[in-house]
Every structure is written in structure tokens, then in C-alpha cells.
Write an enzyme that holds these catalytic residues in place. Structure first.
Site, PDB file in Angstrom:
ATOM      1  N   ASN A 168      12.976  22.575  31.294  1.00  0.00           N
ATOM      2  CA  ASN A 168      14.204  22.364  32.056  1.00  0.00           C
ATOM      3  C   ASN A 168      14.990  21.253  31.356  1.00  0.00           C
ATOM      4  O   ASN A 168      14.642  20.091  31.474  1.00  0.00           O
ATOM      5  CB  ASN A 168      13.828  21.966  33.495  1.00  0.00           C
ATOM      6  N   TRP A 169      16.012  21.636  30.642  1.00  0.00           N
ATOM      7  CA  TRP A 169      16.770  20.642  29.861  1.00  0.00           C
ATOM      8  C   TRP A 169      17.697  19.794  30.721  1.00  0.00           C
ATOM      9  O   TRP A 169      18.281  18.831  30.245  1.00  0.00           O
ATOM     10  CB  TRP A 169      17.574  21.349  28.765  1.00  0.00           C
ATOM     11  N   LYS A 170      17.893  20.197  31.965  1.00  0.00           N
ATOM     12  CA  LYS A 170      18.807  19.472  32.862  1.00  0.00           C
ATOM     13  C   LYS A 170      20.180  19.342  32.192  1.00  0.00           C
ATOM     14  O   LYS A 170      20.576  20.227  31.453  1.00  0.00           O
ATOM     15  CB  LYS A 170      18.207  18.115  33.254  1.00  0.00           C
ATOM     16  N   HIS A 186      15.659  22.972  42.658  1.00  0.00           N
ATOM     17  CA  HIS A 186      15.160  21.751  42.021  1.00  0.00           C
ATOM     18  C   HIS A 186      15.547  20.553  42.893  1.00  0.00           C
ATOM     19  O   HIS A 186      16.639  20.527  43.477  1.00  0.00           O
ATOM     20  CB  HIS A 186      15.751  21.615  40.616  1.00  0.00           C
ATOM     21  N   GLU A 236      16.606  17.732  42.213  1.00  0.00           N
ATOM     22  CA  GLU A 236      17.868  17.076  41.846  1.00  0.00           C
ATOM     23  C   GLU A 236      19.061  17.817  42.444  1.00  0.00           C
ATOM     24  O   GLU A 236      20.069  17.206  42.805  1.00  0.00           O
ATOM     25  CB  GLU A 236      17.969  16.968  40.311  1.00  0.00           C
ATOM     26  N   GLU A 247       6.716  20.301  42.259  1.00  0.00           N
ATOM     27  CA  GLU A 247       7.201  19.111  41.565  1.00  0.00           C
ATOM     28  C   GLU A 247       7.331  17.949  42.545  1.00  0.00           C
ATOM     29  O   GLU A 247       8.350  17.840  43.251  1.00  0.00           O
ATOM     30  CB  GLU A 247       8.573  19.385  40.940  1.00  0.00           C
ATOM     31  N   GLY A 282      10.408  12.490  35.969  1.00  0.00           N
ATOM     32  CA  GLY A 282      11.084  11.531  35.096  1.00  0.00           C
ATOM     33  C   GLY A 282      10.594  10.102  35.231  1.00  0.00           C
ATOM     34  O   GLY A 282      11.238   9.177  34.751  1.00  0.00           O
ATOM     35  N   SER A 329       6.710  14.762  34.906  1.00  0.00           N
ATOM     36  CA  SER A 329       6.111  13.921  33.858  1.00  0.00           C
ATOM     37  C   SER A 329       4.983  14.590  33.086  1.00  0.00           C
ATOM     38  O   SER A 329       4.018  13.927  32.687  1.00  0.00           O
ATOM     39  CB  SER A 329       5.650  12.580  34.443  1.00  0.00           C
ATOM     40  N   GLY A 372      10.517  18.673  32.066  1.00  0.00           N
ATOM     41  CA  GLY A 372      11.869  18.145  31.890  1.00  0.00           C
ATOM     42  C   GLY A 372      11.996  17.430  30.554  1.00  0.00           C
ATOM     43  O   GLY A 372      12.126  18.050  29.498  1.00  0.00           O
ATOM     44  N   GLY A 373      11.908  16.112  30.579  1.00  0.00           N
ATOM     45  CA  GLY A 373      12.141  15.277  29.397  1.00  0.00           C
ATOM     46  C   GLY A 373      11.409  15.740  28.144  1.00  0.00           C
ATOM     47  O   GLY A 373      11.992  15.776  27.054  1.00  0.00           O
TER      48      GLY A 373
HETATM   49  P1  PGA Z   1      10.158  15.600  33.918  1.00  0.00           P
HETATM   50  O1  PGA Z   1      11.039  16.603  34.816  1.00  0.00           O
HETATM   51  O2  PGA Z   1       9.206  16.435  33.121  1.00  0.00           O
HETATM   52  O3  PGA Z   1      11.170  14.884  33.042  1.00  0.00           O
HETATM   53  O4  PGA Z   1       9.443  14.687  34.854  1.00  0.00           O
HETATM   54  C1  PGA Z   1      10.465  17.753  35.393  1.00  0.00           C
HETATM   55  C2  PGA Z   1      11.511  18.515  36.157  1.00  0.00           C
HETATM   56  O5  PGA Z   1      12.357  17.888  36.804  1.00  0.00           O
HETATM   57  O6  PGA Z   1      11.522  19.766  36.121  1.00  0.00           O
END
Ligand code: PGA
Length: 253
Positions: free
Chosen positions: A12-14, A99, A101, A169, A175, A214, A235-236
Site C-alpha cells: 500500500n503505497w498510500k 483503511h 486512514e 491492521e 507506521g 509495521s 505500507g512503508g
Molecule cells: P505500515 O502501513 O506498513 O507503514 O505500518 C501498513 C498499512 O497502513 O497498510
């Protein structure tokens, strides 16, 4: 044994990634072709501006393309939004819905998430439906109640192992570099499996249950070994081919 689903590692590149980042996608595609992801399927969910380009690069490979959100309607007067049909047309096979966010930034409720997941399935996409508790909810011992309610309220009509993936999640793990213990992940995933089997019957064993929050190359093997963890939503660490493939390597024999 035979009912164990094929694992999925989805990035997930956000809101990250310009055209220059497409070189990472080519590197992921090539590494996957070289067997670096073992038996796992890979998906990259870039920002919408890069979906068509990612789909083009990954065409004919084992790497799928995904989107990060969709509108619940198929078309119409919704300035700035994208329908599931448009995402499919651009080359996406997956779309993340719900998600945390988006639940926070855009006040999305589980009912809205359900409508989005149903639109995704109707368009022929596989919805990656995210659930997870906040730090406060975990500390109050409410994790299973919260996650159970999210599943119940956002469960889409037409769900099947091909059309739906669930991603657990924990919000406090996203993050932050923090992760739940394998035992905590095991508890939630066993609960999710029971819920999915209750809602889908025998087919529930085939629905992939991802862990996200994470995930890094250094913890992927341990987290992916937890029972009922069928992959990761990353994500990251999905922004570079090196880290993303370092995670997918957990599925190399
Ligand atoms: P993260 O994000 O791996 O940077 O913690 C995961 C996500 O939000 O899908």
C-alpha cells in the site's frame, strides 16, 4: 492442508510515489519472476495516478495491481472520486477499502466501507477490507469486539475467497514500528477465521487474512508464520523493491 489459501503480499503505497518510483515496480516484477516471492502472490497498490502505469509494467507477470479506495457508485456527479469500474479499466485487480486512514481522514463508516466493497466486487475487483482496533481499544480489552463489529457491518454481499481479502491492521501498529506479539496476532486471526467461516460457511477457509502494521523484512517471517495469517498488507516497507521483496521472501521455501 489443501484448503490453505495462496498467500498475498500487498503493498500500500498510500500518498507516495511519482513516476520515478516505477523503477521499483519493474524491480519487483523481475524479482517475482526470478522466484523471490516463493509461493506468494504479490500486489502493488500505488496512488491512482500510477495505476495504469503499474498495470502496464506488471502485465503478464505474477504481480497484480491494486487501488487504495473506490467510490460506492459506478459513475456520476462525484467530483474527484474514482469508481471501481474505472480502477478495473485502468488495470487494477484489487482495491483496498476501509483503511483506517480513510476511516479517520474521510470519516468512512463500516456501512460506507461495505458499499465500497460491494461496488468493488460488482466491478470484478477483489476487495481488501481493512479492520483494526485503536491503542485505547486494545488497552480496554475491546479488540475482538471492535474487529468483529467492523467485519459484521462491512461484510459485502457477493463475498467469496476470490472477491474478498481481509486485512487486520491494528491502528497503533501502522507506521509506528510497533507490532503486536505473534500470540496477539494469532488470537485475532483465529477469531477472524471463525467469523469468516460463520459468514461464508465452508468457503471461509479460503478467504485470505492478511496482517498489516509495521511489517518489515526483519519481522515478516515471524508474523507470516502465525496460524491463519495468509500474507501481509505493507505500507512503508513496500516503497522499495528491496524491502518489499525482503518481506515476500518469507514465503520462499
Ligand atoms: P505500515 O502501513 O506498513 O507503514 O505500518 C501498513 C498499512 O497502513 O497498510
Amino acid at each position: 492442508m489443501s484448503t490453505r489459501p495462496k498467500p498475498l503480499v500487498a503493498g500500500n503505497w498510500k500518498m507516495n510515489g511519482l513516476k520515478a518510483a516505477l523503477s521499483e515496480v519493474s524491480a519487483i516484477r523481475d524479482a517475482a519472476a526470478a522466484g523471490e516471492a516463493g509461493r506468494a502472490e504479490l500486489a502493488i497498490c500505488p496512488p491512482a495516478t500510477l495505476i495504469a502505469a503499474v498495470a502496464d509494467i506488471c502485465k503478464g507477470s505474477s504481480v497484480a495491481t491494486g487501488a487504495q479506495d473506490c467510490h460506492a457508485r459506478e459513475s456520476g456527479a462525484h467530483t474527484g472520486d474514482l469508481s471501481a469500474t474505472m480502477l478495473k479499466d485502468a488495470g487494477a485487480a484489487y482495491v483496498i477499502v476501509g483503511h483506517s486512514e480513510r476511516r479517520t481522514d474521510h470519516h468512512e463508516t463500516s456501512e460506507m466501507v461495505r458499499a465500497k466493497a460491494e461496488a468493488a466486487i460488482a466491478a470484478g475487483l477483489t476487495a481488501i477490507l481493512c479492520v483494526g482496533e485503536s491503542q485505547r481499544q486494545r488497552e480496554a480489552g475491546e479488540t475482538l469486539t471492535v474487529v468483529g463489529e467492523q467485519i459484521e457491518k462491512s461484510w459485502p454481499k457477493g463475498a467469496s475467497p476470490d472477491s474478498l481479502v481481509i486485512a487486520y491492521e491494528p491502528i497503533w501498529a501502522i507506521g509506528t514500528g510497533l507490532t503486536p506479539t505473534p500470540a496477539d496476532v494469532a488470537e485475532v486471526h483465529a477469531f477472524l477465521r471463525r467469523e469468516v467461516e460463520r459468514l461464508l460457511g465452508g468457503q471461509g477457509t479460503g478467504v485470505r487474512l492478511l496482517y498489516g502494521g509495521s511489517v518489515k523484512p526483519s519481522n515478516a517471517r515471524e508474523l507470516m508464520a502465525v496460524p491463519h495469517v495468509d500474507g501481509a498488507l505493507v505500507g512503508g516497507a513496500s516503497l522499495t523493491a528491496k524491502d518489499f521483496m525482503g518481506i515476500a521472501a518469507a514465503y520462499k521455501a
